[in-house]
Scaffold this motif. Sequence first.
Motif, PDB file in Angstrom:
ATOM      1  N   ASP A 111      -0.246 115.237  13.499  1.00  0.00           N
ATOM      2  CA  ASP A 111       0.419 113.865  13.219  1.00  0.00           C
ATOM      3  C   ASP A 111      -0.768 114.657  11.338  1.00  0.00           C
ATOM      4  O   ASP A 111      -2.007 114.336  11.524  1.00  0.00           O
ATOM      5  N   THR A 113      -1.675 113.904   8.100  1.00  0.00           N
ATOM      6  CA  THR A 113      -1.915 112.874   7.164  1.00  0.00           C
ATOM      7  C   THR A 113      -2.650 113.358   5.728  1.00  0.00           C
ATOM      8  O   THR A 113      -3.352 114.363   5.960  1.00  0.00           O
ATOM      9  N   LYS A 115      -5.779 112.114   3.901  1.00  0.00           N
ATOM     10  CA  LYS A 115      -6.842 111.971   4.478  1.00  0.00           C
ATOM     11  C   LYS A 115      -7.461 111.115   2.753  1.00  0.00           C
ATOM     12  O   LYS A 115      -8.192 109.968   3.690  1.00  0.00           O
ATOM     13  N   THR A 123       3.670 108.389   8.686  1.00  0.00           N
ATOM     14  CA  THR A 123       3.848 109.270   8.946  1.00  0.00           C
ATOM     15  C   THR A 123       4.768 110.245   7.673  1.00  0.00           C
ATOM     16  O   THR A 123       5.223 109.455   7.576  1.00  0.00           O
ATOM     17  N   TRP A 172      -4.936 114.303  12.229  1.00  0.00           N
ATOM     18  CA  TRP A 172      -5.842 112.845  12.649  1.00  0.00           C
ATOM     19  C   TRP A 172      -6.295 113.160  13.613  1.00  0.00           C
ATOM     20  O   TRP A 172      -7.204 112.716  13.606  1.00  0.00           O
ATOM     21  N   THR A 173      -5.096 113.747  14.982  1.00  0.00           N
ATOM     22  CA  THR A 173      -6.289 113.013  15.898  1.00  0.00           C
ATOM     23  C   THR A 173      -6.621 114.410  17.247  1.00  0.00           C
ATOM     24  O   THR A 173      -7.913 113.713  16.744  1.00  0.00           O
ATOM     25  N   TYR A 174      -5.966 115.880  16.725  1.00  0.00           N
ATOM     26  CA  TYR A 174      -6.532 116.304  17.524  1.00  0.00           C
ATOM     27  C   TYR A 174      -8.021 116.691  16.934  1.00  0.00           C
ATOM     28  O   TYR A 174      -7.963 117.053  16.308  1.00  0.00           O
ATOM     29  N   ASP A 178      -8.126 122.076  19.614  1.00  0.00           N
ATOM     30  CA  ASP A 178      -6.537 121.710  19.798  1.00  0.00           C
ATOM     31  C   ASP A 178      -5.417 122.295  18.973  1.00  0.00           C
ATOM     32  O   ASP A 178      -4.911 122.862  19.125  1.00  0.00           O
ATOM     33  N   GLU A 214     -13.008 118.889  13.116  1.00  0.00           N
ATOM     34  CA  GLU A 214     -12.072 118.171  11.839  1.00  0.00           C
ATOM     35  C   GLU A 214     -11.702 119.515  11.075  1.00  0.00           C
ATOM     36  O   GLU A 214     -12.564 120.338  10.908  1.00  0.00           O
TER      37      GLU A 214
END
Length: 391
Positions: A111, A113, A115, A123, A172-174, A178, A214
């Motif tokens: 995901d 993006t 920033k 997306t 954005w999420t992981y 990960d 991050e």
Amino acid sequence: MGKIMKILLFVIFYEAIPCLGQAGGGDEAKTLVNNLFASYSTIVRPNKDYTKPMNVDLDMILVGINGLDEVEGKLTTTGYLSVRWTDEYLTWDTGDVMQLYVPQDRIWKPDLTLKNGFTKLTTLGSEFILTQILNIGLVWWQPFEVFESKCTIDITHFPFDQQTCDLVFVVWTYFIDDVNVTKGADGISTEDMEESAEWSIVSTSAKEDKEGTESKVTFTLTIQRSSGYYIFNIIIPVVFLGLLNVFTYVLPADSGEKMGYAMTVFLSFAVFLTIVSSELPKSSGSYFGYYLMVLLGFGVITVCITALELRMHHSQRKVPGWVEKLMRCACCCCCCEDNRVDDLGNAKKKENVTWSDFTSFVDFVMFWILFIAFIVLTVIVMIVLKLRVKM
């Protein structure tokens, strides 16, 4: 070493694609797709060992610079990303099909993006963009976008300014444990870029950072404004108007046109500034903006002094003694003692100083003061702007 081997394998397979295009057939590819995606999930991170992060390589191909909004601090660019990773659930070693093209929504993808984007998060890519999958599991995704990113604007040296803007891409999420985003070997590529009429690329760079949980890749663009338009349409006319303002003091008060000339130059300057204001950045802090204000101040001083000179020139009052002393001291210092010659050829000093003499003296002094100040100021400002000197 493992990362380098993956890149080499990708290059070898990519170069071999034209040779492999005739291998296999539609039925074989259809069977392969059915087998691969029978139990495939787009929400599961496709590496079998979750103790190791998914490594995602990221490059950027810049197509063009659409514009830079100095007021909003927004850089608009067109380009696409080259994203590569290994999907361990999309590998095969049977048949003659060596690659597949699959819509981006059919497979797992990070995901990613922007920033520091100027609008809401969206997306990357679109439905019609296909991802390329090689039989070793290497996935190549190239989402095309018009990027609107925030940029800190510094117009101190307008119109010879350079701006440095960043495009920061993050997952954005992981967490970094990960998915780990790293910059590719190319960084920013400008081979496909179309030249902009207003901005040109000075330098580019790319770096990867890890902040806490991050990981991110920052692409940096240093761009320079094309100053030719502003030189011929703004700078040169402003310099000419400033020079005309100085030459107001050359006109004698008896000509009757001095005040009209001074007001005409001043109003021309004011009208021109209103036109120029639409071309100048609305941000504050430009040396050229300060230069315009100083020249406008010269115009105000010239109009005021001209009005006072005309008032004194037609005055019937006697010249005060301190004015005579001031003029005589100035003439002695400048070796310009005023002498007259009588009918016999004998030189004699002028006994009385008139208001006409005083206004001529003021014109002489103000002309050289403003002329020297104008030349020095113009040269210094142009050197500071051109060389981008920090003051």
